[in-house]
Design a protein around this motif. Structure first.
Motif, PDB file in Angstrom:
ATOM      1  N   LEU A  71       0.806  -1.221   0.000  1.00  0.00           N
ATOM      2  CA  LEU A  71       0.000   0.000   0.000  1.00  0.00           C
ATOM      3  C   LEU A  71       0.840   1.273   0.000  1.00  0.00           C
ATOM      4  O   LEU A  71       0.328   2.346  -0.341  1.00  0.00           O
ATOM      5  N   THR A  72       2.096   1.172   0.385  1.00  0.00           N
ATOM      6  CA  THR A  72       2.925   2.376   0.482  1.00  0.00           C
ATOM      7  C   THR A  72       4.123   2.322  -0.470  1.00  0.00           C
ATOM      8  O   THR A  72       4.191   3.064  -1.444  1.00  0.00           O
ATOM      9  N   VAL A  73       5.057   1.414  -0.201  1.00  0.00           N
ATOM     10  CA  VAL A  73       6.306   1.371  -0.965  1.00  0.00           C
ATOM     11  C   VAL A  73       6.043   1.101  -2.445  1.00  0.00           C
ATOM     12  O   VAL A  73       6.510   1.836  -3.324  1.00  0.00           O
ATOM     13  N   VAL A  74       5.273   0.047  -2.749  1.00  0.00           N
ATOM     14  CA  VAL A  74       5.020  -0.295  -4.146  1.00  0.00           C
ATOM     15  C   VAL A  74       4.150   0.763  -4.817  1.00  0.00           C
ATOM     16  O   VAL A  74       4.424   1.202  -5.940  1.00  0.00           O
ATOM     17  N   LEU A 105      -6.718  13.537   1.337  1.00  0.00           N
ATOM     18  CA  LEU A 105      -7.604  12.457   0.906  1.00  0.00           C
ATOM     19  C   LEU A 105      -6.811  11.199   0.582  1.00  0.00           C
ATOM     20  O   LEU A 105      -7.271  10.080   0.828  1.00  0.00           O
ATOM     21  N   LEU A 106      -5.600  11.383   0.032  1.00  0.00           N
ATOM     22  CA  LEU A 106      -4.749  10.227  -0.258  1.00  0.00           C
ATOM     23  C   LEU A 106      -4.370   9.497   1.026  1.00  0.00           C
ATOM     24  O   LEU A 106      -4.434   8.262   1.092  1.00  0.00           O
ATOM     25  N   VAL A 107      -3.965  10.237   2.036  1.00  0.00           N
ATOM     26  CA  VAL A 107      -3.600   9.635   3.321  1.00  0.00           C
ATOM     27  C   VAL A 107      -4.798   8.868   3.886  1.00  0.00           C
ATOM     28  O   VAL A 107      -4.659   7.733   4.378  1.00  0.00           O
ATOM     29  N   ALA A 108      -5.988   9.479   3.812  1.00  0.00           N
ATOM     30  CA  ALA A 108      -7.192   8.810   4.304  1.00  0.00           C
ATOM     31  C   ALA A 108      -7.448   7.520   3.529  1.00  0.00           C
ATOM     32  O   ALA A 108      -7.834   6.495   4.112  1.00  0.00           O
ATOM     33  N   TYR A 109      -7.226   7.553   2.219  1.00  0.00           N
ATOM     34  CA  TYR A 109      -7.434   6.367   1.385  1.00  0.00           C
ATOM     35  C   TYR A 109      -6.474   5.241   1.768  1.00  0.00           C
ATOM     36  O   TYR A 109      -6.879   4.078   1.880  1.00  0.00           O
ATOM     37  N   ASN A 164      -4.332   4.953 -10.815  1.00  0.00           N
ATOM     38  CA  ASN A 164      -5.122   6.118 -11.216  1.00  0.00           C
ATOM     39  C   ASN A 164      -5.511   6.978 -10.022  1.00  0.00           C
ATOM     40  O   ASN A 164      -5.534   8.215 -10.114  1.00  0.00           O
ATOM     41  N   ILE A 165      -5.815   6.328  -8.897  1.00  0.00           N
ATOM     42  CA  ILE A 165      -6.112   7.091  -7.680  1.00  0.00           C
ATOM     43  C   ILE A 165      -4.878   7.862  -7.237  1.00  0.00           C
ATOM     44  O   ILE A 165      -4.948   9.064  -6.910  1.00  0.00           O
ATOM     45  N   PHE A 166      -3.720   7.218  -7.225  1.00  0.00           N
ATOM     46  CA  PHE A 166      -2.482   7.866  -6.817  1.00  0.00           C
ATOM     47  C   PHE A 166      -2.104   8.996  -7.773  1.00  0.00           C
ATOM     48  O   PHE A 166      -1.626  10.050  -7.341  1.00  0.00           O
ATOM     49  N   ASN A 167      -2.294   8.786  -9.068  1.00  0.00           N
ATOM     50  CA  ASN A 167      -1.947   9.831 -10.030  1.00  0.00           C
ATOM     51  C   ASN A 167      -2.703  11.129  -9.753  1.00  0.00           C
ATOM     52  O   ASN A 167      -2.143  12.219  -9.844  1.00  0.00           O
ATOM     53  N   ILE A 168      -3.984  10.987  -9.417  1.00  0.00           N
ATOM     54  CA  ILE A 168      -4.795  12.186  -9.181  1.00  0.00           C
ATOM     55  C   ILE A 168      -4.510  12.785  -7.811  1.00  0.00           C
ATOM     56  O   ILE A 168      -4.173  13.970  -7.697  1.00  0.00           O
TER      57      ILE A 168
END
Length: 329
Positions: free
Chosen positions: A42-45, A135-139, A248-252
């Motif tokens: 969930l983090t490194v990769v 929002l990314l951190v929450a996700y 796609n979530i990370f890109n945004i």
């Protein structure tokens, strides 16, 4: 022109190679330190495979090339869906479990909708970038809680980690060296890619956003493409769908959010008129597949690849010409 092409090719080569070495080293380091595979996934990769987009976007924005920065994210999301899923499903059809991807899929749609709403203003300021990062951190925290509590299977994430375990039993010096060399490769590759892309756009007389949506987006998507193809070859083609949704979530949220925090992002007119909506449409195509568990077979894979080729061709024919927009508007 020749030197610019050399820079572009060098950047395209260095980015995926550097990203792979960096993620492999970071995965090995994390496992040596006893961090759980789920957290690593969930983090490194997740962050490591998106690092090329982040470095390219920040460098482009700081260089005064918002078309390349925004085009990179929009083009990468489109390439993730059409090119990466198409290539993976062509090797082995993808059958998804609705329970494992629907929630993340809906989050992807929500993140895409947020991006569209913010982009319509023509500028994403720093405070909105901060909200996207929050929002990314929450996700990420929600994903960890959901999967560690056993509400959804985590096999897909664990399979992602397996793709980067080549350095797991190597000496500490090799692991640390891989991380450092990978970081240098990503930064240098991003610089060469942006420099070459901007120069080529000027020589060919095409806009920077077209280069960002095509050449740069394809170059920064190569790490995800390599992981998806490798997973499909090993019989884990379903990993590709989860990879695309997460990317796609990370890109945004991560890439655009972090870039906007560094420097406010202007949204080019062409992307507002066409590419933002193309990205949204391609994103929505995945929803029926994720909700019903419908398999992405080789026929659908072929359609995805043809659609990506068509989308790329439209960029160079001229979106404004196709839309009938007068030059200069």
């Amino acid at each position: 022109m020749t030197l610019s092409i050399v820079f572009l090719i060098a950047g395209v080569v260095l980015l995926p190679v550097g990203s792979n070495r960096l993620v492999s080293g970071a995965v090995a380091l994390s496992e040596r330190l006893g961090i759980s595979p789920l957290v690593v996934a969930l983090t490194v990769v997740a962050f490591g495979t998106s690092l090329p987009e982040l470095v390219v976007c920040v460098q482009a924005a700081l260089s005064g090339s918002p078309g390349i920065a925004v085009g990179n994210v929009v083009g990468s999301n489109i390439a993730n869906i059409l090119l990466i899923l198409g290539a993976a499903a062509l090797l082995k059809p993808i059958a998804c479990d609705p329970k494992s991807v629907t929630r993340d899929g809906l989050i992807m749609v929500a993140a895409t909708a947020l991006f569209v709403v913010l982009a319509l203003a023509g500028l994403i300021p720093r405070w909105q970038g901060g909200i996207m990062l929050a929002l990314l951190v929450a996700y990420v925290l929600f994903s960890y809680w959901r999967e560690s509590s056993g509400k959804d299977p985590a096999e897909g994430h664990l399979a992602e980690v397996e793709e980067f375990e080549g350095l797991k039993n190597r000496p500490w010096s090799v692991i640390v060296g891989a991380i450092l060399l990978g970081l240098v490769g990503v930064v240098a590759g991003a610089h060469l890619l942006v420099t070459g892309a901007v120069d080529i756009a000027r020589v060919l007389g095409v806009s920077e956003e077209v280069i960002g949506l095509t050449m740069v987006a394809l170059g920064t998507s190569l790490p995800e493409l390599a992981v998806a193809v490798a997973a499909a070859y090993k019989g884990h083609s379903d990993v590709a769908l989860g990879n695309v949704v997460g990317s796609n979530i990370f890109n945004i949220l991560a890439i655009l959010g972090a870039t906007a925090v560094v420097v406010p992002i202007e949204i080019p007119p062409q992307i507002l008129r066409f590419d933002l909506w193309a990205m949204s449409a391609f994103t929505l195509v995945l929803i029926p597949i994720m909700l019903t568990g419908r398999r992405i077979g080789r026929a659908e894979a072929g359609l995805f690849l043809v659609a990506y080729a068509g989308y790329t061709a439209i960029q160079y024919v001229g979106v404004d010409r196709i839309l009938g927009v007068p030059a200069g508007i």
